[in-house]
Design an enzyme around this catalytic site. Structure first.
Site, mmCIF file in Angstrom:
data_model
loop_
_atom_site.group_PDB
_atom_site.id
_atom_site.type_symbol
_atom_site.label_atom_id
_atom_site.label_comp_id
_atom_site.label_asym_id
_atom_site.label_seq_id
_atom_site.Cartn_x
_atom_site.Cartn_y
_atom_site.Cartn_z
ATOM 1 N N ASP A 17 0.850 -1.196 0.000
ATOM 2 C CA ASP A 17 0.000 0.000 0.000
ATOM 3 C C ASP A 17 0.878 1.234 0.000
ATOM 4 O O ASP A 17 1.947 1.257 0.621
ATOM 5 C CB ASP A 17 -0.910 0.019 1.238
ATOM 6 N N GLU A 54 0.747 5.580 0.542
ATOM 7 C CA GLU A 54 0.106 6.865 0.788
ATOM 8 C C GLU A 54 0.860 7.871 -0.079
ATOM 9 O O GLU A 54 2.093 7.822 -0.167
ATOM 10 C CB GLU A 54 0.178 7.256 2.264
ATOM 11 N N ASP A 72 -3.297 -0.445 6.645
ATOM 12 C CA ASP A 72 -4.081 -0.837 5.476
ATOM 13 C C ASP A 72 -3.606 -2.175 4.909
ATOM 14 O O ASP A 72 -4.410 -3.002 4.468
ATOM 15 C CB ASP A 72 -4.006 0.248 4.399
ATOM 16 N N HIS A 86 -5.761 4.625 6.267
ATOM 17 C CA HIS A 86 -4.956 5.618 5.551
ATOM 18 C C HIS A 86 -3.571 5.802 6.165
ATOM 19 O O HIS A 86 -2.942 6.837 5.974
ATOM 20 C CB HIS A 86 -5.677 6.971 5.425
#
Length: 207
Positions: free
Chosen positions: A9, A11, A152, A147
């Site tokens: 993942d 960000e 996540d 987030h």
């Protein structure tokens, strides 16, 4: 193929894999159901601005990135962890494009790993909404601090297992669904099969 997976993942500073940048990444390499590697790092922006909206969403502040890991080192470590494994992400179209464009900048190459998108499966199996936190709630999965990349990733791993227990997810390898009211993703892997889909909704109560 599910015996060797990497759940990952990002960000980011925005939605464009080509023009925006990753500010945090996390990954779990799982072999035969066991987590063998866990990786998480903030990524330095090197002169770019961090939009206030991103801080609002993620809690990541500009000062947290000043001494963060260099982008090139971070992505080289991530690729080392991923190897040839099956990649897994929730909304994989987003994360895969950031991986592609970072690899292009750093080494002029891309990746050929197979992948699974748990968001595509979610839309096929369940009614709206399909965000990671919504799907975790459906399957009784704990998600603290959505987030943030590692939170996540852990939740996506649990979601993948729950979905596979329900019905094999292997038919969904290399398949990417996108909502028909929007254009197809700007970039997808050459081995991806893309298709338009619609959200399904719970029927309204007659009363």
């Amino acid at each position: 193929m599910l015996n060797d997976v990497t759940i990952f993942d990002f960000e980011t500073t925005g939605l464009s894999g080509q023009n925006d940048r990753v500010i945090e990444m996390a990954a779990l390499r799982v072999v035969n159901g066991e987590i063998v590697t866990e990786f998480e790092t903030l990524v330095r922006l090197d002169g770019r601005e961090l939009p206030p909206k991103i801080t609002e969403i993620t809690g990541i502040r500009p000062e947290m990135l000043v001494s963060a890991m260099d982008e090139t080192i971070a992505f080289k470590m991530l690729r080392l962890i991923m190897g040839d494994s099956l990649l897994v992400a929730h909304n994989a179209a987003f994360d895969l494009q950031f991986l592609h464009w970072a690899m292009q900048r750093i080494g002029g190459k891309t990746f050929s790993n197979p992948f699974i998108d748990t968001l595509t499966i979610s839309r096929a199996r369940h009614t709206y909404p399909h965000k990671l936190e919504n799907m975790c709630e459906r399957y009784g999965i704990k998600l603290d601090g959505a987030h943030r990349a590692l939170n996540d990733v852990r939740a996506t791993w649990e979601l993948l297992k729950a979905m596979h227990l329900e019905e094999s997810v292997e038919p969904w390898i290399n398949r990417l669904g996108y909502l028909s009211k929007y254009p197809p993703p700007a970039w997808v892997p050459e081995h991806a099969t893309t298709f338009a889909t619609e959200n399904r909704y719970e029927p309204r109560n007659a009363g």
